[in-house]
Design a protein around this motif. Structure first.
Motif, short mmCIF file in Angstrom:
data_model
loop_
_atom_site.label_atom_id
_atom_site.label_comp_id
_atom_site.label_asym_id
_atom_site.label_seq_id
_atom_site.Cartn_x
_atom_site.Cartn_y
_atom_site.Cartn_z
N LEU A 55 15.69 19.85 0.89
CA LEU A 55 16.75 18.90 1.22
C LEU A 55 17.47 18.42 -0.04
O LEU A 55 18.68 18.17 -0.02
CB LEU A 55 16.16 17.69 1.97
CG LEU A 55 15.56 17.97 3.35
CD1 LEU A 55 14.94 16.70 3.92
CD2 LEU A 55 16.63 18.51 4.30
N LEU A 56 16.74 18.32 -1.12
CA LEU A 56 17.33 17.84 -2.37
C LEU A 56 18.18 18.90 -3.07
O LEU A 56 19.16 18.58 -3.73
CB LEU A 56 16.23 17.37 -3.32
CG LEU A 56 15.52 16.05 -2.95
CD1 LEU A 56 14.26 15.88 -3.79
CD2 LEU A 56 16.47 14.88 -3.14
N THR A 57 17.79 20.17 -2.91
CA THR A 57 18.44 21.23 -3.67
C THR A 57 19.27 22.19 -2.81
O THR A 57 20.09 22.94 -3.35
CB THR A 57 17.38 22.07 -4.41
OG1 THR A 57 16.54 22.73 -3.43
CG2 THR A 57 16.52 21.18 -5.30
N ASP A 58 19.02 22.21 -1.51
CA ASP A 58 19.65 23.16 -0.60
C ASP A 58 19.28 24.60 -0.96
O ASP A 58 20.00 25.54 -0.64
CB ASP A 58 21.17 23.01 -0.59
CG ASP A 58 21.80 23.59 0.69
OD1 ASP A 58 21.15 23.56 1.73
OD2 ASP A 58 22.94 24.09 0.62
N ASP A 59 18.14 24.75 -1.63
CA ASP A 59 17.65 26.07 -2.02
C ASP A 59 16.69 26.56 -0.93
O ASP A 59 15.61 25.99 -0.74
CB ASP A 59 16.92 25.97 -3.37
CG ASP A 59 16.44 27.32 -3.88
OD1 ASP A 59 16.45 28.30 -3.11
OD2 ASP A 59 16.04 27.40 -5.06
N LEU A 60 17.08 27.61 -0.22
CA LEU A 60 16.30 28.09 0.92
C LEU A 60 14.90 28.53 0.51
O LEU A 60 13.98 28.51 1.34
CB LEU A 60 17.03 29.25 1.60
CG LEU A 60 16.60 29.57 3.05
CD1 LEU A 60 16.98 28.42 3.97
CD2 LEU A 60 17.26 30.87 3.52
N ASP A 61 14.72 28.88 -0.75
CA ASP A 61 13.40 29.30 -1.22
C ASP A 61 12.36 28.19 -1.03
O ASP A 61 11.21 28.46 -0.70
CB ASP A 61 13.47 29.70 -2.70
CG ASP A 61 12.12 30.17 -3.24
OD1 ASP A 61 11.61 31.19 -2.73
OD2 ASP A 61 11.57 29.50 -4.13
N TRP A 62 12.78 26.94 -1.22
CA TRP A 62 11.86 25.82 -1.02
C TRP A 62 11.46 25.72 0.45
O TRP A 62 10.29 25.44 0.76
CB TRP A 62 12.49 24.51 -1.47
CG TRP A 62 12.43 24.26 -2.94
CD1 TRP A 62 13.46 24.21 -3.82
CD2 TRP A 62 11.24 24.03 -3.70
NE1 TRP A 62 13.00 23.96 -5.09
CE2 TRP A 62 11.64 23.85 -5.05
CE3 TRP A 62 9.88 23.94 -3.39
CZ2 TRP A 62 10.73 23.58 -6.07
CZ3 TRP A 62 8.96 23.70 -4.40
CH2 TRP A 62 9.39 23.52 -5.72
N LEU A 63 12.40 25.94 1.35
CA LEU A 63 12.07 25.88 2.78
C LEU A 63 11.12 27.01 3.16
O LEU A 63 10.20 26.82 3.97
CB LEU A 63 13.36 25.96 3.61
CG LEU A 63 13.22 25.65 5.11
CD1 LEU A 63 12.66 24.25 5.34
CD2 LEU A 63 14.58 25.80 5.81
N GLU A 64 11.33 28.17 2.55
CA GLU A 64 10.44 29.31 2.81
C GLU A 64 9.03 29.01 2.28
O GLU A 64 8.03 29.33 2.94
CB GLU A 64 11.02 30.56 2.17
CG GLU A 64 12.29 31.05 2.87
CD GLU A 64 13.01 32.15 2.11
OE1 GLU A 64 12.73 32.32 0.90
OE2 GLU A 64 13.85 32.84 2.72
N GLN A 65 8.95 28.37 1.13
CA GLN A 65 7.64 28.00 0.58
C GLN A 65 6.94 26.99 1.49
O GLN A 65 5.74 27.07 1.73
CB GLN A 65 7.81 27.41 -0.82
CG GLN A 65 8.19 28.41 -1.89
CD GLN A 65 8.20 27.77 -3.27
OE1 GLN A 65 7.22 27.18 -3.70
NE2 GLN A 65 9.33 27.88 -3.96
N SER A 66 7.71 26.04 1.99
CA SER A 66 7.14 25.02 2.88
C SER A 66 6.63 25.67 4.17
O SER A 66 5.54 25.33 4.65
CB SER A 66 8.20 23.97 3.21
OG SER A 66 7.68 23.00 4.09
N ALA A 67 7.40 26.58 4.72
CA ALA A 67 6.98 27.28 5.94
C ALA A 67 5.71 28.08 5.68
O ALA A 67 4.78 28.08 6.50
CB ALA A 67 8.10 28.19 6.43
N ASN A 68 5.65 28.75 4.53
CA ASN A 68 4.46 29.53 4.18
C ASN A 68 3.25 28.64 3.95
O ASN A 68 2.10 29.08 4.13
CB ASN A 68 4.73 30.37 2.93
CG ASN A 68 5.70 31.51 3.19
OD1 ASN A 68 5.80 31.99 4.32
ND2 ASN A 68 6.42 31.94 2.17
N ALA A 69 3.49 27.38 3.57
CA ALA A 69 2.40 26.43 3.36
C ALA A 69 1.88 25.88 4.68
O ALA A 69 0.90 25.13 4.69
CB ALA A 69 2.86 25.30 2.44
#
Length: 320
Positions: A144-158
């Motif tokens: 949400l802070l960066t709009d970088d989809l990689d962070w969302l993918e990491q969160s989903a993988n977590a």
């Protein structure tokens, strides 16, 4: 000796009453959160829960005070700051991205406090730190802070269910890169299934829809019923319509059962479009049901409510 006994008695009584006081506080907080999740008027209950120091209740109270336009006011800022001081990332996010358009026009904005950029920097530091320790929720905040989809993918993988659901929808919207186009749909379905398995009702009904699209009505019905049995209001309302029609997921037509689930939704007693639509559907069903069938449907609804969680919209923080 008597003085010692009296002191001991007072100590024992206070010790015995302490768990009861804690239980009362937990009940106050739980009731407030249930009402919030049902989108019912809950300012009084949330204020009581927030005053007890519960950070999440403080955040919810600030959300209610901000209104649907998320306008920062003196009252909402006060409770966001209370919640943020206890480490609530969502409260920090609101303070970092304040909407002050209305209060500026009315000249009643909160008094100058901690600047928004300071809150953003603090939130970023906390989210980065928690992310390093595998916190999926913190990873989603980094998205949400960066709009970088990689962070969302990491969160989903977590394993964060909300991120799994959100990422599936982002892929559906065209975000992300897939060298093989057909893999986009496969990944969307995989993520929705994971979120559904992790108990997210919104994902359960969306995954049920995907299954129905490919003709797997039996499994789709099972997933839909999981959302129904979690007391997800949206699922309850839609399920009642399915029972009226009898043409989705191979669910047979059952007007009496439809009336039962409509009455559960109507029990929220909120003045909104859902309430009006539900009342209209029930009125139409009453023309086809006998008085005894209606009475039995109401009895069944009461029994269902006693054996299932409180009705809830399962509102996601920050409106996601």
């Amino acid at each position: 000796m008597l003085a010692k006994l009296t002191a001991l008695t007072v100590l024992l009584l206070s010790t015995l009453s302490f768990p009861s006081a804690q239980a009362d506080e937990r009940s106050i907080i739980e009731v407030a959160k249930v009402l919030y999740q049902q989108r019912k008027p809950a300012l009084a209950q949330l204020k009581e829960a927030a005053a007890l120091g519960d950070a999440e209740s403080q955040f919810y109270l600030a959300e209610e005070l901000s209104g649907p336009l998320e306008q920062m006011t003196q009252a909402s800022a006060f409770w966001y700051e209370k919640s943020a001081a206890q480490g609530d990332m969502y409260a920090m996010y609101r303070l970092a991205f304040q909407n002050t358009d209305v209060c500026q026009a009315l000249q009643n904005c909160p008094a100058d406090g901690v600047p928004a950029q300071v809150w953003k920097d603090k939130l970023t530091g906390i989210a980065q730190s928690r992310s390093k320790h595998g916190d999926g929720e913190a990873m989603s905040m980094m998205y949400l802070l960066t709009d970088d989809l990689d962070w969302l993918e990491q969160s989903a993988n977590a394993g964060d269910a909300s991120s799994q659901w959100l990422l599936a929808n982002r892929y559906r919207e065209g975000h992300g890169i897939f060298l093989i186009p057909s893999n986009r749909k496969k990944e969307e379905e995989r993520l929705l299934k994971l979120a559904a398995e992790n108990g997210l009702p919104k994902a359960q009904i969306e995954y049920a829809g995907l299954l129905a699209e490919r003709g797997d009505n039996a499994e789709g019905e099972q997933w839909y019923l999981k959302a129904v049995n979690s007391s997800y209001i949206t699922a309850l309302s839609s399920y009642a319509h399915m029972l009226e029609r009898g043409d989705l997921y191979n669910i047979p037509k059952n007007p009496q059962k439809a009336y039962e689930f409509h009455s559960l939704v109507l029990s929220l007693d909120t003045a909104d479009m859902l309430h009006e639509t539900t009342a209209e559907r029930m009125s139409m069903l009453e023309k086809t049901l006998s008085p005894s069938e209606i009475a039995q449907a109401r009895v069944n609804a009461d029994a269902w409510a006693k054996t299932h969680p409180p009705l809830s919209f399962y509102r996601m923080k920050l409106g996601l």
